[in-house]
Every structure is written in C-alpha cells, then in structure tokens.
Design an enzyme around this catalytic site. Structure first.
Site, short mmCIF file in Angstrom:
data_model
loop_
_atom_site.label_atom_id
_atom_site.label_comp_id
_atom_site.label_asym_id
_atom_site.label_seq_id
_atom_site.Cartn_x
_atom_site.Cartn_y
_atom_site.Cartn_z
N SER A 25 9.29 3.13 5.70
CA SER A 25 8.23 2.82 6.05
C SER A 25 7.15 3.69 6.69
O SER A 25 8.05 5.42 7.10
CB SER A 25 7.93 1.41 7.34
OG SER A 25 8.43 0.69 6.97
N CYS B 193 0.73 -1.22 0.10
CA CYS B 193 0.20 -0.03 -0.06
C CYS B 193 1.00 1.20 -0.09
O CYS B 193 0.96 2.75 -0.55
CB CYS B 193 -0.78 0.13 1.28
SG CYS B 193 -0.15 -0.03 2.43
N GLN C 298 6.00 -9.25 3.53
CA GLN C 298 6.43 -8.67 2.15
C GLN C 298 7.50 -9.04 1.20
O GLN C 298 7.55 -9.95 0.04
CB GLN C 298 5.92 -7.58 1.88
CG GLN C 298 4.08 -7.56 2.04
CD GLN C 298 4.24 -6.64 2.83
OE1 GLN C 298 4.67 -5.01 2.67
NE2 GLN C 298 2.89 -5.60 2.71
N GLY D 8 -7.75 -8.94 3.46
CA GLY D 8 -6.38 -9.66 3.21
C GLY D 8 -5.74 -9.42 4.33
O GLY D 8 -5.81 -9.62 5.54
N ASP E 79 8.01 -0.22 11.35
CA ASP E 79 6.47 -1.13 11.01
C ASP E 79 6.83 -2.35 9.98
O ASP E 79 7.79 -2.25 9.20
CB ASP E 79 5.76 -0.45 9.22
CG ASP E 79 4.67 -1.09 8.84
OD1 ASP E 79 4.73 -2.47 9.65
OD2 ASP E 79 3.59 -0.77 8.07
N PHE E 80 7.20 -3.45 10.97
CA PHE E 80 7.81 -4.47 10.15
C PHE E 80 7.26 -5.53 9.02
O PHE E 80 7.25 -6.59 9.13
CB PHE E 80 8.47 -5.42 11.39
CG PHE E 80 9.49 -4.62 11.59
CD1 PHE E 80 10.96 -5.04 11.22
CD2 PHE E 80 9.93 -4.18 13.15
CE1 PHE E 80 12.13 -5.06 11.90
CE2 PHE E 80 11.08 -3.53 13.37
CZ PHE E 80 12.53 -3.58 13.22
N GLU E 81 6.10 -5.10 8.69
CA GLU E 81 5.31 -6.38 8.51
C GLU E 81 6.13 -6.17 6.51
O GLU E 81 6.16 -6.70 5.39
CB GLU E 81 4.00 -5.35 7.94
CG GLU E 81 3.10 -5.70 9.04
CD GLU E 81 0.98 -4.66 8.26
OE1 GLU E 81 1.36 -4.96 7.14
OE2 GLU E 81 1.01 -4.26 9.73
N ILE F 42 -3.84 -7.01 5.86
CA ILE F 42 -4.43 -5.71 6.28
C ILE F 42 -5.47 -5.69 6.91
O ILE F 42 -5.83 -5.53 8.42
CB ILE F 42 -4.09 -4.36 5.32
CG1 ILE F 42 -2.78 -3.59 4.98
CG2 ILE F 42 -4.76 -2.69 5.74
CD1 ILE F 42 -2.38 -3.36 4.22
N GLY F 43 -6.87 -6.04 6.28
CA GLY F 43 -7.72 -5.97 6.38
C GLY F 43 -7.79 -7.66 8.23
O GLY F 43 -8.61 -7.42 8.61
#
Length: 418
Positions: free
Chosen positions: A113, A58, A124, A195, A118-120, A197-198
């Site tokens: 980030s 995103c 990915q 998904g 933010d380690f998301e 994030i959801g």
C-alpha cells in the site's frame, strides 16, 4: 497453470500500474469506475476468459486473471479506460503465475500500500471478488486465492501491529490539516464528495479536530444527508458549491468524477484556502495551484508523509511477511492437489469399473451372493486405495509428475478434458 486443471488458459497474470511508477495523472487515465469494471468483466467472459478480478483504487488499477497472453488483459484495460497501450508500457508491470500470486498477497495485506498497513484495500478486494462471482467469471482458483488473502490480512491485522494507529489516506489528510492549520476547530470546512474516502475523512475530521463547522456537498444530496444525519452536520445543495467554497477555509475534495470538478471559476477568495484533493483522477484543476491565497495538496503528497507511528509499523514487516508465507504455502499446497485431482478421479472411476465387472461375474457364479454387502466393502477398499495414492502424491519428497505419469500408465487411465 493449465496443469492444475483450474483454467483452460495456460497462465495467471497480474497486469496494472500503481503509485510507485505512475503519478496521479497517469493513474487517472487507467482508473475504472463501476460501470467500466462491469463492462470489462462482461467482455472478458465473452472472450472466453474464465477467471478475472478487477481492482481500481486511488493508488492502483490492476487486473488479475487467466489468459493465453498478458496482452489480452492489457487490451481489456485500455479498451475500458482512457489509457493507451503505449502509456501502459511506460509505467506498468506484468506478473505471471507464482509472481502474480505473491503480488496479490502483498497488495491484499497492506504490504504494497502507498501507506504501509492501509487495510482499506482488503474490502476493495472482497468487492472485486463479489462482482466477478456475480458475473460468472470467478473460478475456484480465484475464490480460493481471495479467501486465502483475506485470511492472511485478518491474521496480520490481529497478530502484528503493522496497522497500529490510523493508516489511511483519509487519516493522513486530517493529520495534514491539524499540522498545518492553526485553530482548526474554528475553521469552516467543506467536504465535497461522500464516497468511501469522503466518509472516512469526515469521520476522522470530527474525531480529531472537534470542529462543529463542517458542511457536506454531494451531487446526490441523499447520500450526503445520510452521513450528515449520523454526525449532525450541515448539508448544502450541489448548486451551492461555489458560494460554500467562498466561505470555507478548508476544502476536501473526494469525488469519483473522471474530470476536474473544482475549477478556477468556482474559486474567489481573499483569505487563505487549503484544498485537499483525495481523488483519482484529480478533481482539482492544476491551474488552481497558481491562484493567490490557495494551497492545493494531492493525496500523493499526503501518502509520502512519514511519522513516528509509520516508522514503528515498519518493524512489523518481517512478522507480516512470515504470516503471508505461511498462508501462501497452504494455498500452494491446495494448488498442487489440483494437479493430481483428475488422475485420482480417473483412478477411482477405473477401480469402480473393475469392481462392477467382478461383482457382476461373482453374482452370476455364486449362489446367494450378497451384492449389497460386497458393494459396500469394495467401495471402502477403493476409497482407501485412492487415499493412499493421494497421500503419496502430496508428499514433498515425491516427484509428483513422474508418479502421475506412472499411475496413468499402469492403470491405462483416460483423463476427462478440461
């Protein structure tokens, strides 16, 4: 980069755009879904590119790979997205070789980030590498680089507090709801899209709001039911979206659609409705912001929110950067060894040829010559000689390029072509 014997191409590039210069609309034009990424990587391989990563989140879309010229990668991105070269040039960036490596380290460790720490992104990045490897377009450089960044990310997460507290867009959205909606526990919340994030938003909503009135809707109902079962939530059919919006106080949109899925036609409300659009491209039509009783908040706004926790995390940036430098230096040392690996290999081959010729001569000349024993001894000598040369080349005080040239000249080495 060709000197390092890792690719037939001369340079390693990062090309892309992110939240810093490109707004959500611009990022949406260049976003890549799973099908587009696979198609892009397949085409890149057909064009002879031998190492490429593609990441699309995103907050950013980036390609990291080898090419003769960055335009090869820019064209690939534009061919497989809705973006144009002209639009890319207005908001994008191009990094080459060491700068590209530095950038990817910062991205993968949460320092670049939209929300610090933010380690998301690291999950990915892992997925990007896995995809490239499956498609046969991840060379040893790409693999080593990804593993190094994963190592740095893990160390930063464990050894600093830069990720203390929740740091993701999903948490920022819940934080916004709790700050701006009174009696949130009693409100009807509808989550559209399940998904990553959801799912994360759903978990944060349950954990922090204690709200029992959360409904899930997804185009594929099975996915919604899997999550709902875990948290004991209600699931409605996609066909019920309009009626569910009308009874909701809060709508969280986190779908992966390429065009707005929430339009004016779906909304009719005589009470306040808060809509959080966590999607890129935007999934809530811009015209909805003008509707009475409706407030629309996009993830770019959420990401700009700062709090005491975020300010505290900034103190740990120097520690995180120091860890990055340490791991990056190890990677660069490995990269340097790649430069002289072909020379060491050729030297070993030349010494073995000399050995074989000499042992053959001695076996014919000497009675009861022990060929096996002589072979063992001479192989050990060759191993020690080549190790001495390798250690010499690794020495930081040595001009490795001059040494490599000298070794090739003295031993008249012929290097294998890439």
């Amino acid at each position: 980069m060709k000197d390092y014997h890792i690719s037939k191409h001369n340079s390693f590039y990062t090309i892309g755009l992110n939240y810093k210069k490109a707004d959500a609309e611009a990022r949406g034009k260049f976003s890549l879904d799973e099908v587009a990424v696979k198609s892009l990587l397949t085409q890149a391989k057909e064009q002879g590119i031998d190492g490429l990563l593609a990441t699309s989140t995103c907050n950013r879309t980036e390609l990291h790979g080898f090419a003769q010229h960055p335009f090869q990668l820019i064209k690939l991105l534009c061919d497989h997205s809705n973006g144009t070269v002209e639009a890319f040039q207005e908001v994008a960036y191009v990094y080459k070789n060491k700068e590209a490596i530095n950038h990817l380290f910062r991205v993968g460790t949460g320092l670049d980030s939209q929300i610090l720490g933010d380690f998301e992104i690291i999950s990915q990045l892992k997925q990007s590498f896995k995809r490239s490897k499956e498609l046969g377009i991840a060379n040893p450089f790409i693999e080593r680089l990804c593993n190094s960044i994963i190592q740095a990310s893990k160390r930063i997460k464990n050894e600093t507090e830069i990720s203390s507290g929740a740091t993701s867009v999903a948490f920022a959205s819940v934080q916004y709801i709790m700050r701006n909606v009174e009696n949130v526990t009693d409100k009807n919340i509808l989550l559209f899209g399940t998904g990553k994030i959801g799912r994360n938003t759903c978990e944060n909503l349950i954990k922090h709001t204690k709200n029992p009135h959360i409904t899930l809707i997804n185009r594929t109902k099975d996915k919604a039911e899997q999550i709902a079962g875990k948290f004991n939530l209600k699931v409605k059919d996609y066909g019920d979206l309009q009626s569910e919006i009308r009874t909701s106080d809060i709508l969280v949109v986190a779908t992966g659609a390429q065009k707005p899925t929430i339009t004016k036609e779906l909304i009719y409300t005589n009470k306040p409705l808060l809509i959080l659009d966590l999607s890129v491209p935007k999934n809530v039509d811009d015209s909805i912001s003008d509707m009475e009783n409706v407030t629309v908040i996009h993830l770019d706004h959420l990401s700009q929110m700062t709090d005491e926790t975020l300010e505290r995390r900034k103190q740990f940036i120097p520690e995180a950067e120091a860890i990055n430098e340490e791991v990056k230096n190890d990677f660069n040392q490995w990269l340097e060894t790649r430069k002289f690996a072909p020379v060491i290999k050729a030297l070993k081959k030349k010494l073995k040829t000399i050995k074989d010729e000499e042992l053959d001569y001695q076996s014919k000349k000497t009675v009861d010559f022990n060929s096996h024993q002589a072979d063992v001894v001479t192989n050990r000598i060759i191993q020690k000689i080549t190790k001495q040369f390798a250690n010499h080349l690794k020495d930081d005080s040595v001009d490795s390029n001059s040494s490599l040239e000298f070794i090739q000249k003295v031993f008249q080495l012929e290097l294998d072509e890439q």
